[in-house]
Design a protein around this motif. Structure first.
Motif, PDB file in Angstrom:
ATOM      1  N   ASP A  61       0.860  -1.156  -0.188  1.00  0.00           N
ATOM      2  CA  ASP A  61      -0.097   0.008   0.176  1.00  0.00           C
ATOM      3  C   ASP A  61       0.886   1.374  -0.009  1.00  0.00           C
ATOM      4  O   ASP A  61       0.524   2.180  -0.565  1.00  0.00           O
ATOM      5  CB  ASP A  61      -0.958  -0.063   1.339  1.00  0.00           C
ATOM      6  CG  ASP A  61      -2.117  -1.006   1.185  1.00  0.00           C
ATOM      7  OD1 ASP A  61      -2.183  -1.513  -0.088  1.00  0.00           O
ATOM      8  OD2 ASP A  61      -2.672  -1.562   2.058  1.00  0.00           O
ATOM      9  N   GLU A  62       1.939   1.130   0.650  1.00  0.00           N
ATOM     10  CA  GLU A  62       2.750   2.320   1.015  1.00  0.00           C
ATOM     11  C   GLU A  62       3.296   2.783  -0.586  1.00  0.00           C
ATOM     12  O   GLU A  62       3.516   3.818  -0.848  1.00  0.00           O
ATOM     13  CB  GLU A  62       4.131   2.141   1.890  1.00  0.00           C
ATOM     14  CG  GLU A  62       3.464   1.860   3.351  1.00  0.00           C
ATOM     15  CD  GLU A  62       2.984   0.400   3.484  1.00  0.00           C
ATOM     16  OE1 GLU A  62       3.185  -0.472   2.464  1.00  0.00           O
ATOM     17  OE2 GLU A  62       2.590   0.129   4.730  1.00  0.00           O
ATOM     18  N   LEU A  63       3.933   1.782  -1.432  1.00  0.00           N
ATOM     19  CA  LEU A  63       4.276   2.129  -2.690  1.00  0.00           C
ATOM     20  C   LEU A  63       3.336   2.614  -3.388  1.00  0.00           C
ATOM     21  O   LEU A  63       3.478   3.716  -4.091  1.00  0.00           O
ATOM     22  CB  LEU A  63       4.972   0.636  -3.187  1.00  0.00           C
ATOM     23  CG  LEU A  63       5.590   0.836  -4.460  1.00  0.00           C
ATOM     24  CD1 LEU A  63       6.646  -0.213  -4.721  1.00  0.00           C
ATOM     25  CD2 LEU A  63       4.698   0.966  -5.932  1.00  0.00           C
ATOM     26  N   GLU A 121       0.579   4.394  -2.555  1.00  0.00           N
ATOM     27  CA  GLU A 121       0.467   5.888  -2.095  1.00  0.00           C
ATOM     28  C   GLU A 121       1.262   6.729  -2.764  1.00  0.00           C
ATOM     29  O   GLU A 121       1.029   7.914  -3.089  1.00  0.00           O
ATOM     30  CB  GLU A 121       0.125   5.772  -0.606  1.00  0.00           C
ATOM     31  CG  GLU A 121      -1.328   5.290  -0.215  1.00  0.00           C
ATOM     32  CD  GLU A 121      -2.423   5.685  -0.932  1.00  0.00           C
ATOM     33  OE1 GLU A 121      -2.357   7.101  -0.982  1.00  0.00           O
ATOM     34  OE2 GLU A 121      -3.254   5.075  -1.162  1.00  0.00           O
ATOM     35  N   ARG A 122       2.597   6.456  -2.863  1.00  0.00           N
ATOM     36  CA  ARG A 122       3.487   7.278  -3.368  1.00  0.00           C
ATOM     37  C   ARG A 122       3.380   7.209  -4.846  1.00  0.00           C
ATOM     38  O   ARG A 122       3.612   8.388  -5.519  1.00  0.00           O
ATOM     39  CB  ARG A 122       4.927   6.544  -3.013  1.00  0.00           C
ATOM     40  CG  ARG A 122       5.487   6.683  -1.628  1.00  0.00           C
ATOM     41  CD  ARG A 122       7.000   6.384  -1.597  1.00  0.00           C
ATOM     42  NE  ARG A 122       7.408   5.069  -1.805  1.00  0.00           N
ATOM     43  CZ  ARG A 122       7.513   3.863  -0.903  1.00  0.00           C
ATOM     44  NH1 ARG A 122       6.733   4.268   0.365  1.00  0.00           N
ATOM     45  NH2 ARG A 122       7.448   2.918  -1.503  1.00  0.00           N
ATOM     46  N   GLU A 140      11.268   2.501  -8.447  1.00  0.00           N
ATOM     47  CA  GLU A 140      10.759   1.854  -7.373  1.00  0.00           C
ATOM     48  C   GLU A 140      10.251   0.440  -7.827  1.00  0.00           C
ATOM     49  O   GLU A 140      10.456  -0.462  -6.944  1.00  0.00           O
ATOM     50  CB  GLU A 140       9.719   2.737  -6.801  1.00  0.00           C
ATOM     51  CG  GLU A 140      10.291   3.869  -5.607  1.00  0.00           C
ATOM     52  CD  GLU A 140       9.182   3.978  -4.702  1.00  0.00           C
ATOM     53  OE1 GLU A 140       8.964   3.146  -3.675  1.00  0.00           O
ATOM     54  OE2 GLU A 140       8.563   5.060  -4.529  1.00  0.00           O
TER      55      GLU A 140
END
Length: 385
Positions: free
Chosen positions: A11-13, A15-16, A37
């Motif tokens: 999820d963090e990737l 969101e970025r 990334e």
């Protein structure tokens, strides 16, 4: 969602990627940070076997990953599709005992980025003919001269798949090959200033004598439709992964719509718009449309993975999936904009960007006219002379 997919695209990737998407769009800029990334996550190695340094994914898993990525950054996902189509083609051919593109998987694991240089303005024959001239060389290589449009990944590709027509023999032949970023004889135009999918940077590529050496000339096919496995592999990967991207785009639009109607309140009733019967109808329409798309995408991708024999129905199924995905996503985005209020019309709105991005779906092959012709012929037979 599988554990593998949540690890690959946490999820963090996402969101970025979502946070960067607005800036890429506004600046008409390539997604360099997203690509870095995703490469670090092994995303470009999905189709390679685990023993070779890849993730060992099949088409069903890759389509699920692309659907998930597109919920955050559709233009990023669309451009990466081109790399994934080539690696997917290599994977499918290898599954069927054809190692002619094994080097594609090996080089993808090594970090190379593959792109498509096939599309040509006005060429509605797509893979069955070419306006590009392929001139044979004495050593078995070919020199290519022509103009290719919609070359996604233009700022980043290191390997470009191209094809052209060799008319030097008794029968013309379509020649498929790869060139590298270092190959002389091509120019990338800075002409990608579009309504949507801006971060894909799908610039025009002009080939003026670009030479592919003999060991990178991997297919020579007759002009016109052919049963060669390469054509099926390209078609299967291209149409399925396109459908995955637009499915993810529609999925995100529905998520945004649900959140928005809960947040907006009616001054007249004091209740959230989630309680308005007309708005509930539109959200339900969008949800039903999307619910029909998910199993179709999964089933077709799984059938490709398992080598299911659909015979003459394969191409109708693939073009039908692509058209249904792109048109359903467009319908869903339109429904959601209608319930989301005027804020979606302002620059910087994620929903407004999705509205512009989703329009690109109608321009990818196969278009509606071609798809309907293919499907009608499969069910009714060819048109009579």
């Amino acid at each position: 969602m599988s554990h593998e997919l949540s690890e690959l695209l946490p999820d963090e990737l996402l969101e970025r990627c979502r946070a960067r998407a607005q800036g890429y769009d506004e600046r008409n800029e390539f997604f360099h940070e997203d690509l870095a990334e995703l490469k670090a996550q092994g995303y470009l190695r999905m189709f390679a076997h685990k023993n070779d340094g890849g993730l060992g994914f099949g088409l069903e898993q890759v389509a699920a990953a692309q659907r998930r990525l597109a919920t955050a950054a559709p233009a990023t996902a669309l451009a990466i599709n081109m790399h994934l189509v080539w690696t997917g083609v290599a994977h499918l051919l290898a599954q069927r005992g054809d190692d002619s593109l094994r080097f594609v998987l090996q080089e993808a694991v090594a970090g190379e980025v593959f792109a498509f240089g096939n599309s040509e303005a006005g060429n509605d024959q797509v893979l069955f003919d070419s306006n590009t001239v392929a001139q044979p060389l004495p050593d078995g290589g070919y020199s290519f001269t022509g103009t290719k449009i919609f070359t996604s990944l233009s700022p980043a590709w290191t390997r470009l798949g191209i094809f052209g027509k060799d008319s030097s023999g008794a029968e013309p032949a379509l020649v498929h090959a790869f060139i590298t970023r270092q190959t002389p004889g091509y120019t990338i135009k800075d002409d990608w200033n579009t309504l949507g999918m801006r971060a894909s940077q799908s610039n025009t590529t002009v080939l003026h004598g670009a030479i592919a050496p003999a060991d990178r000339v991997f297919r020579k096919l007759p002009v016109g439709p052919t049963a060669d496995p390469l054509i099926f592999a390209i078609f299967a990967c291209f149409e399925t992964l396109l459908a995955a991207v637009y499915t993810g785009l529609g999925e995100r639009a529905l998520q945004l719509g649900v959140a928005t109607v809960h947040q907006r309140r009616s001054q007249k009733t004091g209740k959230s718009y989630a309680q308005d019967p007309d708005i509930r109808w539109r959200i339900a329409d969008a949800a039903m449309a999307m619910d029909g798309l998910y199993p179709q995408l999964e089933t077709i991708a799984r059938d490709v993975d398992h080598g299911v024999d659909h015979g003459g129905q394969w191409f109708p199924k693939l073009v039908g999936l692509k058209v249904r995905a792109t048109e359903t996503a467009r319908t869903v985005v339109d429904l959601i904009i209608r319930v989301s209020g005027g804020s979606s019309y302002f620059a910087g709105s994620e929903l407004g960007r999705l509205y512009r991005d989703v329009l690109a779906g109608m321009f990818h092959p196969s278009d509606e006219e071609s798809a309907h012709s293919t499907i009608a012929s499969a069910w009714l037979g060819p048109l009579e002379d």
